[in-house]
Design a protein around this motif. Sequence first.
Motif, PDB file in Angstrom:
ATOM      1  N   LEU A   1     -47.391  -0.665 127.871  1.00 10.42           N
ATOM      2  CA  LEU A   1     -47.648  -1.395 126.881  1.00 10.42           C
ATOM      3  C   LEU A   1     -46.566  -1.219 125.521  1.00 10.42           C
ATOM      4  O   LEU A   1     -46.862  -1.475 124.320  1.00 10.42           O
ATOM      5  CB  LEU A   1     -48.748  -2.029 126.267  1.00 10.42           C
ATOM      6  CG  LEU A   1     -49.567  -2.684 127.575  1.00 10.42           C
ATOM      7  CD1 LEU A   1     -50.913  -2.982 127.338  1.00 10.42           C
ATOM      8  CD2 LEU A   1     -48.967  -3.853 128.162  1.00 10.42           C
ATOM      9  N   SER A   2     -45.806  -0.063 125.534  1.00  8.23           N
ATOM     10  CA  SER A   2     -44.747   0.285 124.696  1.00  8.23           C
ATOM     11  C   SER A   2     -44.155  -0.799 123.976  1.00  8.23           C
ATOM     12  O   SER A   2     -43.618  -1.784 124.982  1.00  8.23           O
ATOM     13  CB  SER A   2     -43.815   1.407 125.067  1.00  8.23           C
ATOM     14  OG  SER A   2     -44.572   2.398 125.450  1.00  8.23           O
TER      15      SER A   2
ATOM     16  N   GLY B   1     -42.733 -20.655 118.079  1.00  9.28           N
ATOM     17  CA  GLY B   1     -42.254 -21.482 119.030  1.00  9.28           C
ATOM     18  C   GLY B   1     -43.439 -22.365 119.975  1.00  9.28           C
ATOM     19  O   GLY B   1     -44.529 -22.248 119.665  1.00  9.28           O
ATOM     20  N   ASP B   2     -43.058 -22.733 121.145  1.00  4.32           N
ATOM     21  CA  ASP B   2     -43.904 -23.396 122.087  1.00  4.32           C
ATOM     22  C   ASP B   2     -44.383 -22.629 123.054  1.00  4.32           C
ATOM     23  O   ASP B   2     -45.051 -23.093 124.070  1.00  4.32           O
ATOM     24  CB  ASP B   2     -43.039 -24.560 122.522  1.00  4.32           C
ATOM     25  CG  ASP B   2     -42.872 -25.722 121.541  1.00  4.32           C
ATOM     26  OD1 ASP B   2     -43.533 -25.867 120.598  1.00  4.32           O
ATOM     27  OD2 ASP B   2     -41.713 -26.304 121.676  1.00  4.32           O
ATOM     28  N   VAL B   3     -44.273 -20.981 123.277  1.00  3.43           N
ATOM     29  CA  VAL B   3     -44.605 -20.188 124.325  1.00  3.43           C
ATOM     30  C   VAL B   3     -46.083 -20.157 124.111  1.00  3.43           C
ATOM     31  O   VAL B   3     -46.885 -19.999 125.195  1.00  3.43           O
ATOM     32  CB  VAL B   3     -44.164 -18.951 124.124  1.00  3.43           C
ATOM     33  CG1 VAL B   3     -44.799 -17.947 125.015  1.00  3.43           C
ATOM     34  CG2 VAL B   3     -42.757 -19.053 124.465  1.00  3.43           C
ATOM     35  N   ASN B   4     -46.899 -20.388 122.995  1.00  3.86           N
ATOM     36  CA  ASN B   4     -48.292 -20.091 122.818  1.00  3.86           C
ATOM     37  C   ASN B   4     -48.294 -18.903 123.289  1.00  3.86           C
ATOM     38  O   ASN B   4     -49.145 -18.148 124.169  1.00  3.86           O
ATOM     39  CB  ASN B   4     -49.183 -21.053 123.701  1.00  3.86           C
ATOM     40  CG  ASN B   4     -50.497 -21.046 123.364  1.00  3.86           C
ATOM     41  OD1 ASN B   4     -50.907 -20.092 122.718  1.00  3.86           O
ATOM     42  ND2 ASN B   4     -51.301 -21.790 123.957  1.00  3.86           N
ATOM     43  N   TRP B   5     -47.917 -17.903 122.604  1.00  2.00           N
ATOM     44  CA  TRP B   5     -48.155 -16.430 122.685  1.00  2.00           C
ATOM     45  C   TRP B   5     -49.463 -15.657 122.814  1.00  2.00           C
ATOM     46  O   TRP B   5     -49.821 -15.083 123.778  1.00  2.00           O
ATOM     47  CB  TRP B   5     -47.274 -15.605 121.711  1.00  2.00           C
ATOM     48  CG  TRP B   5     -45.828 -15.462 122.473  1.00  2.00           C
ATOM     49  CD1 TRP B   5     -44.716 -15.903 122.387  1.00  2.00           C
ATOM     50  CD2 TRP B   5     -45.651 -13.957 123.224  1.00  2.00           C
ATOM     51  NE1 TRP B   5     -43.672 -15.478 122.910  1.00  2.00           N
ATOM     52  CE2 TRP B   5     -44.263 -14.222 123.625  1.00  2.00           C
ATOM     53  CE3 TRP B   5     -46.455 -12.964 123.751  1.00  2.00           C
ATOM     54  CZ2 TRP B   5     -43.778 -13.245 124.479  1.00  2.00           C
ATOM     55  CZ3 TRP B   5     -46.016 -12.254 124.587  1.00  2.00           C
ATOM     56  CH2 TRP B   5     -44.530 -12.308 124.904  1.00  2.00           C
ATOM     57  N   PRO B   6     -50.474 -16.469 121.927  1.00  2.00           N
ATOM     58  CA  PRO B   6     -51.830 -16.055 122.128  1.00  2.00           C
ATOM     59  C   PRO B   6     -52.279 -16.129 123.415  1.00  2.00           C
ATOM     60  O   PRO B   6     -52.921 -14.949 124.202  1.00  2.00           O
ATOM     61  CB  PRO B   6     -52.645 -16.803 120.947  1.00  2.00           C
ATOM     62  CG  PRO B   6     -51.626 -17.157 119.847  1.00  2.00           C
ATOM     63  CD  PRO B   6     -50.369 -17.235 120.709  1.00  2.00           C
ATOM     64  N   GLN B   7     -51.884 -17.302 123.931  1.00  2.00           N
ATOM     65  CA  GLN B   7     -52.525 -17.645 125.411  1.00  2.00           C
ATOM     66  C   GLN B   7     -51.749 -16.903 126.272  1.00  2.00           C
ATOM     67  O   GLN B   7     -52.253 -16.203 127.242  1.00  2.00           O
ATOM     68  CB  GLN B   7     -52.515 -19.043 125.696  1.00  2.00           C
ATOM     69  CG  GLN B   7     -53.014 -19.784 126.975  1.00  2.00           C
ATOM     70  CD  GLN B   7     -52.392 -20.803 127.488  1.00  2.00           C
ATOM     71  OE1 GLN B   7     -51.094 -21.018 127.888  1.00  2.00           O
ATOM     72  NE2 GLN B   7     -53.375 -21.747 127.724  1.00  2.00           N
ATOM     73  N   PHE B   8     -50.401 -16.880 126.197  1.00  2.00           N
ATOM     74  CA  PHE B   8     -49.587 -16.137 127.411  1.00  2.00           C
ATOM     75  C   PHE B   8     -49.792 -14.687 127.183  1.00  2.00           C
ATOM     76  O   PHE B   8     -50.035 -13.910 128.342  1.00  2.00           O
ATOM     77  CB  PHE B   8     -48.040 -16.603 126.867  1.00  2.00           C
ATOM     78  CG  PHE B   8     -47.239 -15.801 127.819  1.00  2.00           C
ATOM     79  CD1 PHE B   8     -46.705 -16.156 129.080  1.00  2.00           C
ATOM     80  CD2 PHE B   8     -46.715 -14.496 127.220  1.00  2.00           C
ATOM     81  CE1 PHE B   8     -46.008 -15.612 130.023  1.00  2.00           C
ATOM     82  CE2 PHE B   8     -45.780 -13.776 128.117  1.00  2.00           C
ATOM     83  CZ  PHE B   8     -45.513 -14.129 129.573  1.00  2.00           C
ATOM     84  N   GLY B   9     -49.843 -14.308 126.059  1.00  2.00           N
ATOM     85  CA  GLY B   9     -50.014 -12.706 125.971  1.00  2.00           C
ATOM     86  C   GLY B   9     -51.438 -12.035 126.543  1.00  2.00           C
ATOM     87  O   GLY B   9     -51.469 -11.249 127.320  1.00  2.00           O
TER      88      GLY B   9
ATOM     89  N   ALA C   1     -42.829  -9.209 114.820  1.00  2.00           N
ATOM     90  CA  ALA C   1     -43.460  -9.321 116.163  1.00  2.00           C
ATOM     91  C   ALA C   1     -43.977  -8.058 116.644  1.00  2.00           C
ATOM     92  O   ALA C   1     -44.950  -8.177 117.577  1.00  2.00           O
ATOM     93  CB  ALA C   1     -42.217  -9.884 116.995  1.00  2.00           C
ATOM     94  N   LYS C   2     -43.572  -6.916 116.250  1.00  2.00           N
ATOM     95  CA  LYS C   2     -44.126  -5.702 116.566  1.00  2.00           C
ATOM     96  C   LYS C   2     -45.559  -5.643 116.214  1.00  2.00           C
ATOM     97  O   LYS C   2     -46.476  -5.062 116.852  1.00  2.00           O
ATOM     98  CB  LYS C   2     -43.403  -4.520 115.874  1.00  2.00           C
ATOM     99  CG  LYS C   2     -44.005  -3.074 116.228  1.00  2.00           C
ATOM    100  CD  LYS C   2     -43.136  -2.022 115.598  1.00  2.00           C
ATOM    101  CE  LYS C   2     -43.665  -0.881 115.950  1.00  2.00           C
ATOM    102  NZ  LYS C   2     -44.593  -0.061 114.758  1.00  2.00           N
TER     103      LYS C   2
ATOM    104  N   GLU D   1     -51.183  -5.997 117.434  1.00  2.00           N
ATOM    105  CA  GLU D   1     -52.572  -6.625 117.588  1.00  2.00           C
ATOM    106  C   GLU D   1     -53.106  -7.090 118.849  1.00  2.00           C
ATOM    107  O   GLU D   1     -54.314  -6.953 119.178  1.00  2.00           O
ATOM    108  CB  GLU D   1     -52.780  -7.444 116.484  1.00  2.00           C
ATOM    109  CG  GLU D   1     -52.720  -7.061 114.974  1.00  2.00           C
ATOM    110  CD  GLU D   1     -52.371  -7.956 113.918  1.00  2.00           C
ATOM    111  OE1 GLU D   1     -52.497  -9.154 114.055  1.00  2.00           O
ATOM    112  OE2 GLU D   1     -51.999  -7.509 112.695  1.00  2.00           O
ATOM    113  N   LEU D   2     -52.276  -7.815 119.588  1.00  2.00           N
ATOM    114  CA  LEU D   2     -52.555  -8.491 120.658  1.00  2.00           C
ATOM    115  C   LEU D   2     -53.185  -7.609 121.678  1.00  2.00           C
ATOM    116  O   LEU D   2     -54.153  -7.372 122.341  1.00  2.00           O
ATOM    117  CB  LEU D   2     -51.057  -9.048 121.330  1.00  2.00           C
ATOM    118  CG  LEU D   2     -51.345  -9.715 122.890  1.00  2.00           C
ATOM    119  CD1 LEU D   2     -51.906 -10.718 122.869  1.00  2.00           C
ATOM    120  CD2 LEU D   2     -49.954  -9.427 123.602  1.00  2.00           C
TER     121      LEU D   2
END
Length: 273
Positions: free
Chosen positions: A5-6, A223-231, A261-262, A267-268
């Motif tokens: 996860l680098s 955007g629309d990716v929904n990164w919290p859910q996707f990640g 983003a980093k 945090e994710l």
Amino acid sequence: MPAPLSIGTTLGLSGDLDAAFAPLRELQIPTAQIFPPASLDAEATRAAAEKAGVEITSIIAHFSGENYADIPTVERTVGLVPEMTRPERLAHLMELAAFARAVGVRQLQTHIGFVPEDANDPRYVPVVQMTQEICDDLAQDACVFALETGQETAATLLRFLKDVKRPNLLLNFDPANMILYGHDEPTHALELLYPYIQSIHAKDGIWPTEPNQLGSETPLGEGDVNWPQFGARLLELGYKGTLTIEREIGGPQKWVDVAKAKTWLEELVSNNQ
Ligand code: MG
């Protein structure tokens, strides 16, 4: 091998290589997928990366004459699918394979172009055969051929991967591209394609609003990716590869967005461990 996860970023190399790597050094980003310098000077590239403390995880191939203006233009001009430019692009891809070998990188990736949705399309079988030949060449150096996702639906891509049937044909999964090309919901595509995912682009974007137009790329999380859910789902599935931030704008704002983003990705990862 980078640590699991680098964080990474995509990086175009032109001009002064030390200057190109400098933002990564400043932001303490440990990995990069690079667009190689025009000189294809492997030794200078390796030295600049080492000096910046960056591990190069993939070589990104792109080809002269590609144009991302709108979807029909992408279909006509991008990747290895268009027949007119295929021979010269395959030759360039092999140059990049030699460059990857010399730099010591075991992943070569590209947008292959629009794989025909219909397996009975007369263009389909030649694209499968071409991809098999590329994979067999790269396998001699234990190199992965990673397809950038987005220009077809997840179902089409899955069928293509199964038809090519080569263990070193994998994916650089870009969830934003699924949206930008209007093809698929990213988390749904992730479920289908996960076994083939070798690397990830941390990118975001919004759906297109007009036919034949691409959507718009945005900073991560906007955007629309929904990164919290996707990640969260990506990590739940057990993903351990790199998280390569891709921000396709120029100028200083790019690095402001990459830095944000980093922090978000760190945090994710820490919230999901
Ligand atoms: Mg991408």
